[in-house]
Design a protein around this motif. Structure first.
Motif, PDB file in Angstrom:
ATOM      1  N   ASN A 112       0.825  -1.210   0.000  1.00 23.83           N
ATOM      2  CA  ASN A 112       0.000   0.000   0.000  1.00 23.83           C
ATOM      3  C   ASN A 112       0.857   1.258   0.000  1.00 23.83           C
ATOM      4  N   THR A 113       1.873   1.259   0.841  1.00 25.26           N
ATOM      5  CA  THR A 113       2.701   2.450   1.007  1.00 25.26           C
ATOM      6  C   THR A 113       3.426   2.805  -0.280  1.00 25.26           C
ATOM      7  N   ILE A 114       4.033   1.832  -0.922  1.00 27.73           N
ATOM      8  CA  ILE A 114       4.758   2.079  -2.172  1.00 27.73           C
ATOM      9  C   ILE A 114       3.789   2.446  -3.297  1.00 27.73           C
ATOM     10  N   TYR A 115       2.693   1.697  -3.399  1.00 27.77           N
ATOM     11  CA  TYR A 115       1.682   1.961  -4.429  1.00 27.77           C
ATOM     12  C   TYR A 115       1.140   3.381  -4.307  1.00 27.77           C
ATOM     13  N   LEU A 116       0.752   3.769  -3.105  1.00 24.16           N
ATOM     14  CA  LEU A 116       0.186   5.100  -2.891  1.00 24.16           C
ATOM     15  C   LEU A 116       1.236   6.190  -3.069  1.00 24.16           C
ATOM     16  N   GLY A 117       2.490   5.896  -2.679  1.00 25.75           N
ATOM     17  CA  GLY A 117       3.560   6.867  -2.871  1.00 25.75           C
ATOM     18  C   GLY A 117       3.813   7.147  -4.343  1.00 25.75           C
ATOM     19  N   ILE A 118       3.860   6.087  -5.143  1.00 27.16           N
ATOM     20  CA  ILE A 118       4.063   6.260  -6.588  1.00 27.16           C
ATOM     21  C   ILE A 118       2.879   6.996  -7.216  1.00 27.16           C
ATOM     22  N   THR A 119       1.679   6.630  -6.785  1.00 26.93           N
ATOM     23  CA  THR A 119       0.477   7.277  -7.316  1.00 26.93           C
ATOM     24  C   THR A 119       0.438   8.752  -6.941  1.00 26.93           C
ATOM     25  N   LEU A 120       0.859   9.067  -5.703  1.00 23.20           N
ATOM     26  CA  LEU A 120       0.898  10.456  -5.264  1.00 23.20           C
ATOM     27  C   LEU A 120       1.902  11.260  -6.090  1.00 23.20           C
ATOM     28  N   CYS A 121       3.070  10.689  -6.336  1.00 23.87           N
ATOM     29  CA  CYS A 121       4.065  11.359  -7.178  1.00 23.87           C
ATOM     30  C   CYS A 121       3.512  11.585  -8.580  1.00 23.87           C
ATOM     31  N   GLY A 122       2.797  10.598  -9.102  1.00 22.57           N
ATOM     32  CA  GLY A 122       2.187  10.749 -10.415  1.00 22.57           C
ATOM     33  C   GLY A 122       1.157  11.860 -10.433  1.00 22.57           C
ATOM     34  N   PHE A 123       0.330  11.911  -9.394  1.00 21.28           N
ATOM     35  CA  PHE A 123      -0.687  12.961  -9.325  1.00 21.28           C
ATOM     36  C   PHE A 123      -0.033  14.336  -9.339  1.00 21.28           C
ATOM     37  N   TYR A 124       0.957  14.549  -8.475  1.00 14.59           N
ATOM     38  CA  TYR A 124       1.593  15.863  -8.403  1.00 14.59           C
ATOM     39  C   TYR A 124       2.323  16.212  -9.695  1.00 14.59           C
ATOM     40  N   THR A 125       2.922  15.218 -10.331  1.00 14.85           N
ATOM     41  CA  THR A 125       3.629  15.458 -11.591  1.00 14.85           C
ATOM     42  C   THR A 125       2.676  15.977 -12.660  1.00 14.85           C
ATOM     43  N   PHE A 126       1.573  15.272 -12.838  1.00 12.83           N
ATOM     44  CA  PHE A 126       0.655  15.647 -13.915  1.00 12.83           C
ATOM     45  C   PHE A 126      -0.209  16.854 -13.540  1.00 12.83           C
ATOM     46  N   TYR A 127      -0.456  17.044 -12.247  1.00 15.99           N
ATOM     47  CA  TYR A 127      -1.113  18.277 -11.796  1.00 15.99           C
ATOM     48  C   TYR A 127      -0.248  19.482 -12.163  1.00 15.99           C
ATOM     49  N   THR A 128       1.040  19.394 -11.877  1.00 14.68           N
ATOM     50  CA  THR A 128       1.948  20.499 -12.167  1.00 14.68           C
ATOM     51  C   THR A 128       2.013  20.778 -13.660  1.00 14.68           C
ATOM     52  N   LEU A 129       2.099  19.743 -14.476  1.00 14.53           N
ATOM     53  CA  LEU A 129       2.133  19.941 -15.923  1.00 14.53           C
ATOM     54  C   LEU A 129       0.871  20.644 -16.402  1.00 14.53           C
ATOM     55  N   THR A 130      -0.278  20.211 -15.901  1.00 18.19           N
ATOM     56  CA  THR A 130      -1.545  20.812 -16.315  1.00 18.19           C
ATOM     57  C   THR A 130      -1.605  22.284 -15.957  1.00 18.19           C
ATOM     58  N   MET A 131      -1.274  22.606 -14.707  1.00 17.12           N
ATOM     59  CA  MET A 131      -1.429  23.978 -14.253  1.00 17.12           C
ATOM     60  C   MET A 131      -0.325  24.894 -14.774  1.00 17.12           C
ATOM     61  N   VAL A 132       0.898  24.395 -14.894  1.00 21.21           N
ATOM     62  CA  VAL A 132       1.973  25.209 -15.480  1.00 21.21           C
ATOM     63  C   VAL A 132       1.605  25.603 -16.907  1.00 21.21           C
ATOM     64  N   THR A 133       1.057  24.668 -17.649  1.00 18.14           N
ATOM     65  CA  THR A 133       0.664  24.958 -19.030  1.00 18.14           C
ATOM     66  C   THR A 133      -0.488  25.954 -19.070  1.00 18.14           C
ATOM     67  N   TYR A 134      -1.485  25.745 -18.227  1.00 21.48           N
ATOM     68  CA  TYR A 134      -2.634  26.660 -18.177  1.00 21.48           C
ATOM     69  C   TYR A 134      -2.188  28.075 -17.819  1.00 21.48           C
ATOM     70  N   TYR A 135      -1.366  28.220 -16.784  1.00 22.00           N
ATOM     71  CA  TYR A 135      -0.915  29.554 -16.386  1.00 22.00           C
ATOM     72  C   TYR A 135      -0.026  30.191 -17.454  1.00 22.00           C
ATOM     73  N   ALA A 136       0.687  29.360 -18.215  1.00 20.13           N
ATOM     74  CA  ALA A 136       1.533  29.895 -19.284  1.00 20.13           C
ATOM     75  C   ALA A 136       0.707  30.581 -20.364  1.00 20.13           C
ATOM     76  N   THR A 137      -0.540  30.189 -20.507  1.00 28.92           N
ATOM     77  CA  THR A 137      -1.395  30.791 -21.538  1.00 28.92           C
ATOM     78  C   THR A 137      -1.866  32.190 -21.162  1.00 28.92           C
ATOM     79  N   PHE A 138      -1.716  32.588 -19.895  1.00 31.94           N
ATOM     80  CA  PHE A 138      -2.240  33.883 -19.462  1.00 31.94           C
ATOM     81  C   PHE A 138      -1.594  35.043 -20.218  1.00 31.94           C
TER      82      PHE A 138
END
Length: 222
Positions: A122-148
């Motif tokens: 559970n710990t490793i699975y959730l840790g990897i998933t959390l890293c994935g979430f933050y990675t793709f969250y950052t990509l989404t929002m960095v790109t969105y803010y870049a359009t401003f």
């Protein structure tokens, strides 16, 4: 990129990040803590996933730290990548999609640990998933803010866009830090996470309103 010309268009565009930011609040503020019963004294069955600890506590703390560090160091590389992306559909919409879809998948996966006990799996699975979430969250929002700086063509409209965006920041803060605690008494935090998941579709506003030409060199030569 086609420019926004009216206040209504700018207002609508400023709303696009609302749902994505809301998911980030839910993950960082509630779901990471909901994997352990330690720290909760009342209504534990609703504040936590399963009314018991599902991760190895010390290791989970390290996983959260690593995910936060990752979230902090990838902003500039992602900003550079999306600025230079070459596709026939432009650079911003593809980058948002590349971030948005995996982010949603990681969010859903985070709600379903593979085992119902405090295990290393559970710990490793959730840790990897959390890293994935933050990675793709950052990509989404960095790109969105870049359009401003690209989707409006004057400083007045840029300020207006930023001000409208700040209003929607207040909205997701109110939803995240005032409404969710009120809902906890009648629903489990995982159920609440699913209730708010459709809000992520606000990012479709940006996908539909961004109008770009191809950024591939061969298309420019034609």
């Amino acid at each position: 990129m086609k420019k926004l010309r009216t206040k209504k268009q700018i207002l609508l565009y400023s709303m696009a990040g609302l749902g994505v930011n809301m998911l980030n609040v839910i993950v960082g503020t509630y779901l990471c803590d909901a994997l352990m019963v330690e720290g909760f004294s009342t209504n534990v069955e609703n504040w936590t996933y399963a009314n018991k600890t599902l991760v190895v506590a010390g290791v989970w703390s390290i996983m959260i730290f690593l995910a936060k560090v990752l979230d902090g160091v990838i902003d500039i590389p992602f900003a550079g990548w999306t600025d230079n992306l070459k596709t026939r559909w432009g650079k911003r919409r593809p980058a948002i999609l590349i971030g948005l879809i995996p982010m949603i998948i990681c969010f859903v996966l985070f709600l379903f640990p593979p085992q119902n006990e405090a295990t290393w799996l559970n710990t490793i699975y959730l840790g990897i998933t959390l890293c994935g979430f933050y990675t793709f969250y950052t990509l989404t929002m960095v790109t969105y803010y870049a359009t401003f700086s690209e989707i409006v063509d004057n400083d007045k409209d840029r300020v207006l866009l930023s001000n409208f965006k700040s209003v929607f920041d207040v909205v997701y803060f109110v939803l995240g830090y005032a409404l969710i605690p009120l809902m906890i008494g009648s629903a489990n935090i995982r159920t609440i996470a699913f209730i708010f998941l459709p809000l992520v579709l606000t990012m479709l506003i940006a996908l539909f309103m961004i109008k770009e030409k191809s950024t591939r060199p061969e298309d420019a030569e034609e």
